[in-house]
Scaffold this motif. Structure first.
Motif, PDB file in Angstrom:
ATOM      1  N   GLN A 240      14.972  -2.759   2.242  1.00 58.28           N
ATOM      2  CA  GLN A 240      14.551  -3.080   3.592  1.00 58.28           C
ATOM      3  C   GLN A 240      14.394  -4.603   3.660  1.00 58.28           C
ATOM      4  OE1 GLN A 240      13.957  -0.984   6.135  1.00 58.28           O
ATOM      5  NE2 GLN A 240      12.968  -2.361   7.594  1.00 58.28           N
ATOM      6  N   PRO A 241      15.311  -5.320   4.322  1.00 64.48           N
ATOM      7  CA  PRO A 241      15.246  -6.781   4.300  1.00 64.48           C
ATOM      8  C   PRO A 241      14.105  -7.338   5.150  1.00 64.48           C
ATOM      9  CG  PRO A 241      17.060  -6.045   5.684  1.00 64.48           C
ATOM     10  CD  PRO A 241      16.495  -4.823   5.055  1.00 64.48           C
ATOM     11  N   PHE A 270      11.747  -6.172   1.101  1.00 67.24           N
ATOM     12  CA  PHE A 270      10.407  -5.595   1.092  1.00 67.24           C
ATOM     13  C   PHE A 270      10.097  -5.197  -0.344  1.00 67.24           C
ATOM     14  CE2 PHE A 270       8.288  -1.361   1.075  1.00 67.24           C
ATOM     15  CZ  PHE A 270       7.003  -1.802   1.387  1.00 67.24           C
ATOM     16  N   GLY A 271       8.996  -5.745  -0.879  1.00 65.99           N
ATOM     17  CA  GLY A 271       8.743  -5.630  -2.315  1.00 65.99           C
ATOM     18  C   GLY A 271       8.305  -4.266  -2.796  1.00 65.99           C
ATOM     19  N   GLY A 272       7.969  -3.364  -1.874  1.00 64.92           N
ATOM     20  CA  GLY A 272       7.503  -2.045  -2.292  1.00 64.92           C
ATOM     21  C   GLY A 272       8.552  -1.240  -3.016  1.00 64.92           C
ATOM     22  N   HIS A 325       5.771   3.572   2.076  1.00 63.13           N
ATOM     23  CA  HIS A 325       4.630   2.857   1.535  1.00 63.13           C
ATOM     24  C   HIS A 325       3.341   3.607   1.852  1.00 63.13           C
ATOM     25  CE1 HIS A 325       2.176  -1.137   1.333  1.00 63.13           C
ATOM     26  NE2 HIS A 325       2.133  -0.463   0.199  1.00 63.13           N
ATOM     27  N   ALA A 326       2.573   3.949   0.817  1.00 61.62           N
ATOM     28  CA  ALA A 326       1.318   4.693   0.990  1.00 61.62           C
ATOM     29  C   ALA A 326       0.105   3.775   1.098  1.00 61.62           C
ATOM     30  CB  ALA A 326       1.121   5.675  -0.165  1.00 61.62           C
ATOM     31  N   ARG A 327       0.339   2.473   1.126  1.00 59.73           N
ATOM     32  CA  ARG A 327      -0.709   1.478   1.374  1.00 59.73           C
ATOM     33  C   ARG A 327      -1.888   1.587   0.417  1.00 59.73           C
ATOM     34  NH1 ARG A 327       1.132   3.417   6.093  1.00 59.73           N
ATOM     35  NH2 ARG A 327       2.196   1.961   7.490  1.00 59.73           N
ATOM     36  N   PHE A 352      10.376   9.578   6.860  1.00 58.69           N
ATOM     37  CA  PHE A 352       8.991   9.201   6.738  1.00 58.69           C
ATOM     38  C   PHE A 352       8.712   8.080   7.729  1.00 58.69           C
ATOM     39  CE2 PHE A 352      10.541  10.513   2.539  1.00 58.69           C
ATOM     40  CZ  PHE A 352       9.749  11.635   2.361  1.00 58.69           C
ATOM     41  N   TYR A 353       7.866   8.367   8.699  1.00 56.64           N
ATOM     42  CA  TYR A 353       7.619   7.384   9.743  1.00 56.64           C
ATOM     43  C   TYR A 353       6.407   6.510   9.398  1.00 56.64           C
ATOM     44  CZ  TYR A 353      10.942  10.127  12.412  1.00 56.64           C
ATOM     45  OH  TYR A 353      12.080  10.773  12.810  1.00 56.64           O
ATOM     46  N   ASP A 354       6.317   5.354  10.066  1.00 59.56           N
ATOM     47  CA  ASP A 354       5.207   4.443   9.890  1.00 59.56           C
ATOM     48  C   ASP A 354       5.048   4.057   8.425  1.00 59.56           C
ATOM     49  OD1 ASP A 354       3.057   2.891  10.732  1.00 59.56           O
ATOM     50  OD2 ASP A 354       1.616   4.483  10.357  1.00 59.56           O
ATOM     51  N   CYS A 355       6.148   3.626   7.805  1.00 63.14           N
ATOM     52  CA  CYS A 355       6.143   3.355   6.370  1.00 63.14           C
ATOM     53  C   CYS A 355       6.033   1.884   6.005  1.00 63.14           C
ATOM     54  CB  CYS A 355       7.415   3.913   5.726  1.00 63.14           C
ATOM     55  SG  CYS A 355       7.430   5.701   5.601  1.00 63.14           S
ATOM     56  N   PHE A 356       6.336   0.986   6.934  1.00 67.32           N
ATOM     57  CA  PHE A 356       6.492  -0.405   6.547  1.00 67.32           C
ATOM     58  C   PHE A 356       5.650  -1.363   7.394  1.00 67.32           C
ATOM     59  CE2 PHE A 356      10.492   1.872   5.815  1.00 67.32           C
ATOM     60  CZ  PHE A 356      10.475   1.858   4.427  1.00 67.32           C
ATOM     61  N   HIS A 357       4.575  -0.859   7.969  1.00 67.59           N
ATOM     62  CA  HIS A 357       3.731  -1.719   8.815  1.00 67.59           C
ATOM     63  C   HIS A 357       2.347  -1.831   8.219  1.00 67.59           C
ATOM     64  CE1 HIS A 357       6.883  -1.694  11.844  1.00 67.59           C
ATOM     65  NE2 HIS A 357       6.935  -0.375  11.747  1.00 67.59           N
TER      66      HIS A 357
END
Length: 357
Positions: A240-241, A270-272, A325-327, A352-357
């Motif tokens: 994910q750039p 994205f480092g995750g 991302h599970a934050r 999987f929604y809402d993964c990168f915010h």
């Protein structure tokens, strides 16, 4: 004198080649159905890598300060290994190699060594015992025959933590630990440790996935794509750039002007989680030895080192089918795993929604 193959001989060669390819495909696909979750009913050609945009590497080089472009004194990553994972049999090359650079191994009777398609390097903190437990029990349990997971740790310099780690290591044998301090500012050292170990000690791995210990990764979907040749076998960095990110000067991600004078970072991953072909790992490691370090591993490895390696980022329109991302919450990784498994125990075809915010 040049000998030209006659038509029958040429067709014999082609027949042998395609016969070998067909036999390997049957073996690989049958192995995929035995990955450990469900009956293997995954939609074929689900995740397709998109070719890199027509990015001009020369223009990207202009986004880097001169001190990062000029090759500095060779920097060797020579920290002592405290412990290495018990993966020698899976990682070392044997005599038979398939087109991806992985090894099928020697066939002896009915015994055949499966290829190692994916090596997963998980950045973890020494004290994150629960994070690692959840990963082992969820997404890392999928695809064990064709993938291996290694957790990367620094030295906590805490006797209680290290004693507890010793028990974990004895049980699982999947931890790589070096003797640098376990702090956030050493996260780039952890990244370089992973690159070095993968390049030098696990040459059988066709692809390397780097992720953090609060990520959910769909190994099954990645394996499906590799087996169906949907991912390029070389010069691949899929992620994910992150574009046009400002350089922060304070806080956790703060970098002083003396270390990086420009106001914007170059494009990075994205480092995750990111996925790279094996050749890219070796290239990034080599360039790191002549490039000054900064303590943001995602910018350093997939931004600065990537550009100096002449590599473009490959993206996919369906990143949220590959990882989430599970934050920082291992319980959310468990929740995502449960959502991803249908009643039959196979991973469902979901995003999987809402993964990168």
């Amino acid at each position: 004198m040049v000998t030209v193959l006659s038509a029958p001989t040429w067709w014999n060669v082609r027949f042998i080649f395609f016969a070998f390819l067909a036999i390997w495909s049957v073996f690989a696909l049958s192995t995929l159905k035995q990955l450990g979750t469900g009956n293997g009913r995954i939609k074929i050609k689900e995740i397709v890598a998109i070719e890199p945009e027509d990015t001009n590497i020369e223009n990207e080089l202009l986004q880097l300060p001169n001190e990062y472009l000029q090759n500095s004194t060779v920097l060797q990553h020579n920290f002592r290994y405290i412990v290495q994972p018990n993966l020698k049999d899976s990682c070392e090359l044997s005599s038979e190699t398939i087109k991806y650079g992985t090894s099928l191994g020697k066939v002896s009777g009915k015994t055949r060594k499966p290829p190692l398609l994916i090596l997963v390097l998980v950045h973890s903190s020494a004290s994150h015992f629960e994070h690692r437990r959840v990963i082992r029990e969820t997404w890392a349990s999928s695809g064990k025959l064709l993938s291996k997971v290694v957790f990367l740790l620094g030295n906590p310099h805490n006797e209680t933590t290290q004693t507890k780690l010793a028990e974990e290591i004895k049980i699982h044998g999947d931890i790589l630990q070096e003797d640098f301090y376990e702090t956030y500012r050493n996260i780039t050292l952890k990244a370089l440790m992973g690159l070095k170990w993968a390049a030098q000690h696990c040459p059988r791995a066709a692809y390397v996935v780097k992720c953090d210990d609060d990520m959910f990764v769909s190994l099954r979907r990645l394996l499906n794509d590799i087996l169906h040749q949907l991912l390029p076998p070389s010069r691949l960095l899929l992620c994910q750039p992150v574009r046009h990110a400002s350089v922060e000067r304070s806080g956790k991600y703060g970098v002083p002007k003396e270390l990086y004078p420009f106001r914007k970072w170059p494009e990075f991953c994205f480092g995750g989680c990111w996925i790279a072909s094996r050749d890219v790992i070796s290239d990034l490691l080599q360039v790191s030895q002549v490039t000054p370090q900064i303590y943001l591993d995602d910018v350093y490895v997939t931004g600065i080192l990537r550009i100096k390696s002449g590599l473009k980022i490959t993206r996919t329109s369906q990143t949220n089918k590959l990882f989430c991302h599970a934050r920082g919450k291992p319980e959310r990784v468990m929740e995502l795993w449960r959502r991803a498994i249908n009643a039959n125990g196979a991973e469902s075809n979901m995003k999987f929604y809402d993964c990168f915010h």
